[in-house]
Scaffold this active site. Sequence first.
Site, PDB file in Angstrom:
ATOM      1  N   LYS A  16       9.892  54.073  18.345  1.00  0.00           N
ATOM      2  CA  LYS A  16       8.918  55.133  18.068  1.00  0.00           C
ATOM      3  C   LYS A  16       9.611  56.480  17.825  1.00  0.00           C
ATOM      4  CE  LYS A  16       5.113  53.023  20.559  1.00  0.00           C
ATOM      5  NZ  LYS A  16       4.500  52.575  19.317  1.00  0.00           N
ATOM      6  N   THR A  62      20.363  54.097  21.259  1.00  0.00           N
ATOM      7  CA  THR A  62      19.683  53.292  22.271  1.00  0.00           C
ATOM      8  C   THR A  62      20.454  51.992  22.486  1.00  0.00           C
ATOM      9  OG1 THR A  62      17.517  52.448  22.959  1.00  0.00           O
ATOM     10  CG2 THR A  62      18.058  52.238  20.607  1.00  0.00           C
ATOM     11  N   LYS A  66      25.086  52.826  24.076  1.00  0.00           N
ATOM     12  CA  LYS A  66      25.273  54.126  24.731  1.00  0.00           C
ATOM     13  C   LYS A  66      26.687  54.325  25.268  1.00  0.00           C
ATOM     14  CE  LYS A  66      20.399  54.695  25.861  1.00  0.00           C
ATOM     15  NZ  LYS A  66      19.391  55.001  26.895  1.00  0.00           N
ATOM     16  N   ASP A 102      18.928  61.192  28.908  1.00  0.00           N
ATOM     17  CA  ASP A 102      18.105  60.208  29.625  1.00  0.00           C
ATOM     18  C   ASP A 102      17.659  60.710  30.989  1.00  0.00           C
ATOM     19  OD1 ASP A 102      17.915  58.185  27.730  1.00  0.00           O
ATOM     20  OD2 ASP A 102      19.738  57.178  28.397  1.00  0.00           O
ATOM     21  N   GLY A 127      19.878  47.779  37.463  1.00  0.00           N
ATOM     22  CA  GLY A 127      20.748  47.813  36.299  1.00  0.00           C
ATOM     23  C   GLY A 127      21.909  48.772  36.494  1.00  0.00           C
ATOM     24  N   GLY A 130      24.270  51.396  30.305  1.00  0.00           N
ATOM     25  CA  GLY A 130      24.199  52.752  29.783  1.00  0.00           C
ATOM     26  C   GLY A 130      22.959  53.505  30.204  1.00  0.00           C
ATOM     27  N   ALA A 131      21.795  52.832  30.258  1.00  0.00           N
ATOM     28  CA  ALA A 131      20.554  53.503  30.649  1.00  0.00           C
ATOM     29  C   ALA A 131      20.620  53.962  32.101  1.00  0.00           C
ATOM     30  CB  ALA A 131      19.365  52.569  30.438  1.00  0.00           C
ATOM     31  N   MET A 220      11.746  51.591  32.380  1.00  0.00           N
ATOM     32  CA  MET A 220      12.200  52.408  31.260  1.00  0.00           C
ATOM     33  C   MET A 220      11.753  51.843  29.913  1.00  0.00           C
ATOM     34  SD  MET A 220      15.987  53.808  32.104  1.00  0.00           S
ATOM     35  CE  MET A 220      16.357  54.772  33.558  1.00  0.00           C
ATOM     36  N   GLY A 244       7.995  53.402  30.257  1.00  0.00           N
ATOM     37  CA  GLY A 244       8.976  54.402  29.839  1.00  0.00           C
ATOM     38  C   GLY A 244       8.586  55.236  28.644  1.00  0.00           C
TER      39      GLY A 244
END
Length: 283
Positions: A16, A62, A66, A102, A127, A130-131, A220, A244
């Site tokens: 999006k 994304t 990352k 982030d 997790g 990268g996020a 997320m 998220g």
Amino acid sequence: MSDLYCVFGNPISHSKSPLIHTAFAAQCGQDLRYEALLAPIDGFAASVRTFIAAGGRGANVTVPFKEEAFRLATRLSVRAELAAAVNSLRFDGAEIVGDNTDGAGLLRDLRVNLACPIAGRRVLLLGAGGAARGVVAPLLEQRPATLVIANRNVARAQQLAQRFAATAGASLLCAGGYPELAGQSFDLVVNATSASLAGALPPLPVAAGVFAPASLAYDMMYGKGDTPFLAFARAQGAARLADGLGMLVEQAAEAFHFWRGLRPDSALVIAALRARSETGPAG
């Protein structure tokens, strides 16, 4: 000609980000074009250089790129350096400047949009990719009572916790595997894995009381209806659920400021997007 921006990912068709940044540009009177670009798993750096050669001014990054974006950047913001992960790139002449928005996006969504304080709370982060890397330092800055990082690869979770141990302050920071969560409960559980993209669930212990009675379960990822993680959290008694989408818009607003020096109204865009979500990551 319009300034050119994009988001790189794999997969990326769900993104999006083009809708969001187009809305931001209209709000702020900026002449820019933004598109979603699929980068081959083994061709991220080449894709970025092709985009720069075509006149690209900046990019979002994304999953799963990352950490590779961190290595590609020639200059880093403090928060990107701390995270060792980059989700926003700006191309300044020969320089590739990396930032990580982030954590700022997650915190604004939690604190402003969801009225969820973090100070003194027990927080579980699922997790260690990268996020997750982008949100550890911002979460610790809010002084939670506990921040636990859980991951399938326990060594990777422990390495991430060790990276931020010096900044934990009064918060208890620890890491381990999913089975070790049995018997522990948390006020905020944040799913930073990409499991929901595949319709899967992190291997949380069933009926282990992970979600405290007044807890918020936060994924997320976003989607139409509950993600698998949010459906699990609902069944396990989480009091509140959030996907998220808010984080996606808030981190995008921070990236827009990184590129253009202007801060758009994120609340208007979140409201406009809520009715048309498809599953995707907050990036």
